[in-house]
Scaffold this motif. Structure first.
Motif, PDB file in Angstrom:
ATOM      1  N   VAL A 406      -1.359 -13.160 -13.232  1.00 14.65           N
ATOM      2  CA  VAL A 406      -1.584 -11.888 -12.545  1.00 14.65           C
ATOM      3  C   VAL A 406      -0.260 -11.162 -12.376  1.00 14.65           C
ATOM      4  CG1 VAL A 406      -2.371 -10.811 -10.404  1.00 14.65           C
ATOM      5  CG2 VAL A 406      -3.583 -12.802 -11.321  1.00 14.65           C
ATOM      6  N   SER A 407      -0.219  -9.904 -12.798  1.00 12.69           N
ATOM      7  CA  SER A 407       0.964  -9.060 -12.636  1.00 12.69           C
ATOM      8  C   SER A 407       0.553  -7.785 -11.920  1.00 12.69           C
ATOM      9  CB  SER A 407       1.585  -8.722 -13.996  1.00 12.69           C
ATOM     10  OG  SER A 407       2.074  -9.888 -14.635  1.00 12.69           O
ATOM     11  N   LEU A 408       1.337  -7.399 -10.919  1.00 10.89           N
ATOM     12  CA  LEU A 408       1.020  -6.241 -10.090  1.00 10.89           C
ATOM     13  C   LEU A 408       2.285  -5.739  -9.444  1.00 10.89           C
ATOM     14  CD1 LEU A 408      -1.209  -4.462  -8.718  1.00 10.89           C
ATOM     15  CD2 LEU A 408      -1.301  -6.221  -6.927  1.00 10.89           C
ATOM     16  N   LYS A 409       2.411  -4.419  -9.327  1.00 11.56           N
ATOM     17  CA  LYS A 409       3.587  -3.846  -8.688  1.00 11.56           C
ATOM     18  C   LYS A 409       3.161  -2.731  -7.743  1.00 11.56           C
ATOM     19  CE  LYS A 409       8.263  -2.194  -9.590  1.00 11.56           C
ATOM     20  NZ  LYS A 409       9.288  -1.917 -10.608  1.00 11.56           N
ATOM     21  N   LEU A 410       3.651  -2.800  -6.486  1.00 13.62           N
ATOM     22  CA  LEU A 410       3.363  -1.785  -5.481  1.00 13.62           C
ATOM     23  C   LEU A 410       4.656  -1.160  -5.019  1.00 13.62           C
ATOM     24  CD1 LEU A 410       0.753  -3.691  -5.243  1.00 13.62           C
ATOM     25  CD2 LEU A 410       0.528  -2.740  -2.956  1.00 13.62           C
ATOM     26  N   LYS A 411       4.680   0.145  -4.977  1.00 14.57           N
ATOM     27  CA  LYS A 411       5.832   0.859  -4.458  1.00 14.57           C
ATOM     28  C   LYS A 411       5.734   0.937  -2.932  1.00 14.57           C
ATOM     29  CE  LYS A 411       6.145   3.751  -8.598  1.00 14.57           C
ATOM     30  NZ  LYS A 411       6.089   5.133  -9.121  1.00 14.57           N
ATOM     31  N   PRO A 412       6.829   1.144  -2.240  1.00 14.41           N
ATOM     32  CA  PRO A 412       6.786   1.269  -0.777  1.00 14.41           C
ATOM     33  C   PRO A 412       5.825   2.369  -0.336  1.00 14.41           C
ATOM     34  CG  PRO A 412       9.045   1.019  -1.505  1.00 14.41           C
ATOM     35  CD  PRO A 412       8.218   1.177  -2.751  1.00 14.41           C
ATOM     36  N   GLY A 413       4.920   2.045   0.590  1.00 17.77           N
ATOM     37  CA  GLY A 413       3.950   2.995   1.104  1.00 17.77           C
ATOM     38  C   GLY A 413       2.684   3.085   0.297  1.00 17.77           C
ATOM     39  N   GLU A 414       2.583   2.371  -0.830  1.00 19.88           N
ATOM     40  CA  GLU A 414       1.399   2.430  -1.669  1.00 19.88           C
ATOM     41  C   GLU A 414       0.360   1.430  -1.181  1.00 19.88           C
ATOM     42  OE1 GLU A 414       0.266   2.324  -6.468  1.00 19.88           O
ATOM     43  OE2 GLU A 414       2.218   1.613  -5.751  1.00 19.88           O
ATOM     44  N   SER A 415      -0.922   1.779  -1.377  1.00 18.04           N
ATOM     45  CA  SER A 415      -2.006   0.877  -0.984  1.00 18.04           C
ATOM     46  C   SER A 415      -2.789   0.467  -2.219  1.00 18.04           C
ATOM     47  CB  SER A 415      -2.945   1.555   0.023  1.00 18.04           C
ATOM     48  OG  SER A 415      -3.560   2.703  -0.547  1.00 18.04           O
ATOM     49  N   VAL A 416      -3.218  -0.799  -2.237  1.00 13.24           N
ATOM     50  CA  VAL A 416      -3.991  -1.312  -3.355  1.00 13.24           C
ATOM     51  C   VAL A 416      -5.172  -2.093  -2.818  1.00 13.24           C
ATOM     52  CG1 VAL A 416      -2.638  -3.444  -3.536  1.00 13.24           C
ATOM     53  CG2 VAL A 416      -3.883  -2.617  -5.532  1.00 13.24           C
ATOM     54  N   GLY A 417      -6.307  -1.930  -3.463  1.00 11.56           N
ATOM     55  CA  GLY A 417      -7.493  -2.694  -3.111  1.00 11.56           C
ATOM     56  C   GLY A 417      -7.769  -3.725  -4.184  1.00 11.56           C
ATOM     57  N   ILE A 418      -8.145  -4.915  -3.774  1.00  9.73           N
ATOM     58  CA  ILE A 418      -8.443  -6.001  -4.706  1.00  9.73           C
ATOM     59  C   ILE A 418      -9.898  -6.389  -4.517  1.00  9.73           C
ATOM     60  CG2 ILE A 418      -7.809  -8.310  -5.489  1.00  9.73           C
ATOM     61  CD1 ILE A 418      -5.095  -7.928  -4.179  1.00  9.73           C
ATOM     62  N   VAL A 419     -10.698  -6.228  -5.576  1.00 14.23           N
ATOM     63  CA  VAL A 419     -12.118  -6.540  -5.518  1.00 14.23           C
ATOM     64  C   VAL A 419     -12.467  -7.470  -6.664  1.00 14.23           C
ATOM     65  CG1 VAL A 419     -12.664  -4.332  -4.425  1.00 14.23           C
ATOM     66  CG2 VAL A 419     -12.763  -4.537  -6.915  1.00 14.23           C
ATOM     67  N   GLY A 420     -13.680  -8.002  -6.596  1.00 14.28           N
ATOM     68  CA  GLY A 420     -14.139  -8.911  -7.634  1.00 14.28           C
ATOM     69  C   GLY A 420     -15.127  -9.902  -7.064  1.00 14.28           C
ATOM     70  N   PRO A 421     -15.794 -10.637  -7.932  1.00 11.47           N
ATOM     71  CA  PRO A 421     -16.777 -11.611  -7.464  1.00 11.47           C
ATOM     72  C   PRO A 421     -16.119 -12.761  -6.725  1.00 11.47           C
ATOM     73  CG  PRO A 421     -16.431 -11.824  -9.829  1.00 11.47           C
ATOM     74  CD  PRO A 421     -15.706 -10.597  -9.404  1.00 11.47           C
ATOM     75  N   SER A 422     -16.913 -13.536  -5.994  1.00  8.47           N
ATOM     76  CA  SER A 422     -16.390 -14.687  -5.266  1.00  8.47           C
ATOM     77  C   SER A 422     -15.768 -15.691  -6.230  1.00  8.47           C
ATOM     78  CB  SER A 422     -17.515 -15.377  -4.477  1.00  8.47           C
ATOM     79  OG  SER A 422     -18.063 -14.486  -3.527  1.00  8.47           O
ATOM     80  N   GLY A 423     -14.625 -16.259  -5.815  1.00  2.00           N
ATOM     81  CA  GLY A 423     -13.950 -17.225  -6.662  1.00  2.00           C
ATOM     82  C   GLY A 423     -13.034 -16.626  -7.698  1.00  2.00           C
ATOM     83  N   SER A 424     -12.818 -15.324  -7.630  1.00  5.72           N
ATOM     84  CA  SER A 424     -11.962 -14.675  -8.624  1.00  5.72           C
ATOM     85  C   SER A 424     -10.481 -14.790  -8.276  1.00  5.72           C
ATOM     86  CB  SER A 424     -12.353 -13.198  -8.770  1.00  5.72           C
ATOM     87  OG  SER A 424     -12.222 -12.521  -7.529  1.00  5.72           O
ATOM     88  N   GLY A 425     -10.152 -15.248  -7.043  1.00  6.90           N
ATOM     89  CA  GLY A 425      -8.758 -15.451  -6.662  1.00  6.90           C
ATOM     90  C   GLY A 425      -8.190 -14.386  -5.756  1.00  6.90           C
ATOM     91  N   LYS A 426      -9.040 -13.557  -5.154  1.00  4.02           N
ATOM     92  CA  LYS A 426      -8.546 -12.450  -4.331  1.00  4.02           C
ATOM     93  C   LYS A 426      -7.809 -12.967  -3.089  1.00  4.02           C
ATOM     94  CE  LYS A 426     -12.608 -10.711  -3.555  1.00  4.02           C
ATOM     95  NZ  LYS A 426     -13.434 -11.783  -4.162  1.00  4.02           N
TER      96      LYS A 426
END
Length: 648
Positions: A406-426
Motif C-alpha cells: 500500500v502506497s499513499l501520500k497526504l499533504k498537511p491539512g488533507e483528508s482521505v477516506g478509506i473504504v472497502g469490504p471487511s478484511g481489506s486491511g482498513k
C-alpha cells in the motif's frame, strides 16, 4: 473527588509522587532467592531515606535478639541464688535472695528493652518494605501499559491483575521472611549453641543442630509439595477470576442471549478446580505442621532430660541446685529458639508461595514489547502533518498477509477516506500509522521521519483518535473529556464539549460534567460516547485526526450530527477516515478503495461515481455507493407491521 474540592481542577490527573529516586535494576529472570534478594535490596536502597531505615531496623534486630537471649541466662542465675538461699540461713540467705532479685530485675529490664526494640524494628522497616512494594508495583504497571497490543490481546485482564497484585504483595513478604526471620534465626541458633556448649557440652549442640536440620528438611520437603499444589490453585484462581471479569464485562451479551446459566456453569467448574487444588495445598500444610510439632517435641524432650540427669555436664560438681538452674536456662534458651523456628515454617511456606507469585510477575516484567521506542521526538508545530506510506506490507503472527504493497501520500491539512469490504486491511492501516504494530516491509513517514525512528509518545501526542467503540472510564464526564489533554483548564474543556455538540447533553444531566458515566460509559448512548471522543480530539488539538468507523453503529440522524462534528475537528488538520458507511467519507479530499490488502481505486467522491478515478477496479466505489443507497432507501420506505419484531 478530593482534588477538585480543594479547588485544583488539574490535580486529579497528576500522578502524584511517582518519581523514582534511582534507577531500578532489571528484574531477575528466575524466582531463585539468590537472584531475588539483590534485586529487592537494590530497589529499596534506590529510594532516598530507606538505607538508614534499613540499618536502624537491623540494629534494633540485634538488640532484640541479644537482650532476649540474655534473659534465660539471668533467670538461671536467679534460680541458682534462690536455691542457695533456700539451703542457707542468716546473712548468706539474705545476700543470695538479693542477688536473685537483682538478676530478675536486670532480666526484666532486658526483656522490656527487647520488646521495645522489636516494635521499633517494625516501625523502621515497614516504610522500607512498603516503598519497595510501591516501586515494584509502579514499575510493573508502567511496563504493562507500555507493552504492545499483541500482549494485551493474549492476556485476560482479571488474571493479569491478580498476578500483579500477588506479586507486589510478595515483595514485602520476602523482605520480612529473610531479614526478620531467616537471618535472625540463624544468628539466634549460633548464640544458643554457644551458650549450651559453654554451660553443658558439645553433645547438647549436636542434639540442637540435629533437631534443627530435621526440622528444616521436613519443612522444605513438605513445603515443596504444598507449593506445587498452591501453584495449581493460583492458576485455577486466575482462570476463575478472569472468567468472572470476562462475563461481567460482557454482561449485555450474556443477558441478551440468555446464557447466564452457561456462564454460571463454566465459572462453577473453574471454582471447583480451584477448591480441589486449594484443599490439596491445605492437606500438605497440615501434614507439615504435624511433623514440625513432633520434631520439636522430640528435640526439646531429649535436651531437657539430659539437663535434668546432668549428662555431659562440664562441671559435674554442680550438684542438684545447679541442675535446676541449668534446666531452667536450657528450657528458656530452647523456647527462645523454638518460637521463631515455629514461625520459620510458616514464613518459609509464605516465602515459597511469594516466590511462585513473583515468578509470574517477573515473567511479565521480562516480556519485551515488540514495538521498540524510537529516539527522535517529532517536532511540534501548528498545522497538519505530512503522511506518507511507501509500499507498506503487513502480516500478523499467524502468517496471514493483510496489506500487500500500500502506497499513499497526504499533504498537511488533507483528508482521505478509506473504504472497502471487511478484511481489506482498513483498520490495520490505521494501527500501523499509530504504531500499534510495525510494518513487515515498506515505510510509514510523518513529516519525513520514519515512524519507527520516532519516540512513540511524541508520535501519539500529535494524533487524536475517534474509535468505532469509544470506551470510557468509570468516572465523571469531565474526567473522560479532559483525558484528551489532562492539563486543560475548565474553560478549554467546556469549549471542547461545545464544539463537539455535547453541551446540550451536559445541560440535561443532573450534575453536568461531574455526572458519572458508568463502567465503559454504559450510561451514555452510542452517539453521546462518540461526541465525548470528538471532544477529546478538540481538546487535544492534534496535527492528525484518525477516525475508525466512527459512525458505523449510529442511526442516520445521529450520524449526520457526528459527521458535522468530525468535519469541524478535521478542518486544517491531516485526517484519515476509515468507514463502512460511504457517507462518512463523502466530503474527504480523496477516497481510496481497498480490497484484499491493496488499493484498487482512488479519487474524489465525484470522480469515483463518474468513473474517472484511478485504479485497477474502476466503478467499485460507484457499485458500493449504489448498493448502500438502495439499502438506505429500503430502510426508509419499510413499514413496520404490528406483528414485526422491533429492536430498540
Amino acid at each position: 473527588m478530593p482534588a477538585r474540592e480543594s479547588g485544583d481542577e488539574n490535580a486529579y490527573f497528576r500522578a502524584g509522587d511517582v518519581s523514582l529516586d534511582g534507577p531500578i535494576p532489571p528484574p531477575p529472570r528466575t524466582s531463585d532467592l539468590r537472584d531475588v534478594l539483590p534485586y529487592l535490596f537494590a530497589v529499596s536502597l534506590s529510594r532516598r531515606g530507606t538505607a538508614w531505615r534499613l540499618c536502624a531496623a537491623l540494629t534494633f534486630l540485634v538488640i532484640q535478639k541479644s537482650f532476649g537471649l540474655a534473659v534465660p541466662v539471668l533467670f538461671k542465675v536467679a534460680v541458682d541464688h534462690c536455691t542457695a538461699a533456700a539451703a542457707a540461713t542468716g546473712m548468706v540467705a539474705t545476700e543470695a535472695a538479693k542477688a536473685a532479685a537483682a538478676a530478675l530485675l536486670v532480666s526484666g529490664c532486658l526483656k522490656a528493652i527487647s520488646g521495645v526494640a522489636t516494635e521499633l524494628r517494625t516501625v523502621m522497616f515497614t516504610p522500607v518494605a512498603q516503598a519497595s512494594g510501591r516501586r515494584v508495583a509502579l514499575e510493573v504497571f508502567n511496563h504493562v501499559l507500555n507493552l504492545d497490543l499483541s500482549f494485551h490481546l493474549e492476556r485476560r485482564t482479571g488474571a493479569l491483575q491478580r498476578i500483579i497484585d500477588r506479586g507486589t504483595r510478595s515483595v514485602s513478604m520476602v523482605f520480612r521472611a529473610v531479614v526478620f526471620t531467616f537471618l535472625p534465626t540463624a544468628m539466634e541458633l549460633a548464640l544458643v549453641c554457644g551458650l549450651l556448649w559453654h554451660a553443658f557440652s558439645w553433645h547438647f549442640v549436636v542434639i540442637v543442630l540435629t533437631t534443627f536440620v530435621a526440622y528444616v528438611w521436613w519443612t522444605m520437603h513438605m513445603t515443596g509439595v504444598s507449593a506445587e499444589k498452591r501453584k495449581l490453585a493460583n492458576h485455577m484462581d486466575g482462570l476463575s477470576t478472569g472468567k468472572a471479569v470476562d462475563a461481567l464485562l460482557n454482561y449485555e451479551t450474556v443477558t441478551f442471549f440468555g446464557n447466564v446459566e452457561l456462564e454460571s456453569q463454566q465459572y462453577d467448574k473453574l471454582l471447583r478446580g480451584y477448591h480441589e487444588a486449594a484443599l490439596g495445598s491445605e492437606r500438605a500444610s497440615s501434614l507439615l505442621n504435624a511433623g514440625q510439632a513432633v520434631i520439636l517435641a522430640c528435640g526439646m524432650t531429649t535436651i531437657l532430660s539430659c539437663a535434668a540427669l546432668g549428662l555431659w555436664k562440664v562441671d559435674p560438681a554442680g550438684g542438684l541446685a545447679s541442675r535446676v538452674g541449668d534446666l531452667v536456662m536450657a528450657n528458656g534458651l530452647l523456647l527462645q529458639l523454638w518460637a521463631p523456628l515455629q514461625f520459620l515454617g510458616f514464613f518459609y511456606r509464605e516465602l515459597r508461595q511469594s516466590l511462585v507469585d513473583m515468578e509470574a510477575m517477573f515473567d511479565i516484567m521480562a516480556t519485551e514489547t515488540k514495538i521498540p521506542d524510537g529516539e527522535i521526538a517529532l517536532p511540534a508545530h501548528a498545522g497538519g502533518a505530512d503522511l506518507e506510506l511507501d509500499n507498506v506490507t503487513f502480516r500478523y503472527g499467524n502468517g496471514r498477509d493483510v496489506l500487500k504493497g500500500v502506497s499513499l501520500k497526504l499533504k498537511p491539512g488533507e483528508s482521505v477516506g478509506i473504504v472497502g469490504p471487511s478484511g481489506s486491511g482498513k483498520s490495520t492501516l490505521l494501527r500501523l500509522i499509530l504504531r500499534v504494530y510495525d510494518v513487515s516491509s515498506g515505510k510509514i513517514s510523518i513529516d519525513g521521519y520514519d515512524v519507527r525512528d520516532l519516540k512513540i509518545d511524541s508520535l501519539r501526542d500529535s494524533v487524536a483518535v475517534v474509535p468505532q467503540d469509544t470506551v470510557l472510564f468509570n468516572d465523571t464526564l469531565d474526567h473522560n473529556i479532559r483525558y484528551g489533554r489532562p492539563t486543560a483548564n475548565d474553560d478549554e474543556v467546556a469549549m471542547a464539549a461545545t464544539r463537539a455538540r455535547l453541551n446540550k447533553t451536559i445541560e440535561q444531566m443532573p450534575k453536568g460534567r461531574e455526572t458519572m458515566v458508568g463502567e465503559r460509559g454504559v450510561k451514555l448512548s452510542g452517539g453521546e460516547k462518540q461526541r465525548v471522543a470528538i471532544a477529546r480530539a478538540f481538546l487535544r488539538e492534534p496535527r492528525m485526526l484518525v477516525a475508525d468507523e466512527a459512525t458505523s453503529a449510529l442511526d442516520t440522524a445521529t450520524e449526520q450530527g457526528i459527521l458535522e462534528s468530525l468535519e469541524d475537528v478535521a478542518r486544517g488538520r491531516t485526517a484519515v477516515f476509515v468507514a463502512h458507511r460511504l457517507s462518512t467519507v463523502r466530503s474527504c479530499d480523496r477516497i481510496i478503495v481497498m480490497e484484499q490488502g491493496r488499493i484498487v481505486e482512488e479519487g474524489t467522491h465525484a470522480e469515483l461515481l463518474d468513473g474517472t478515478s484511478r485504479g485497477t477496479k474502476i466503478g467499485m466505489y460507484a457499485a458500493m455507493w449504489k448498493a448502500q443507497a438502495q439499502e438506505d432507501e429500503k430502510e426508509r420506505s419499510s413499514v413496520v407491521k404490528p406483528d414485526d419484531m422491533v429492536m430498540v
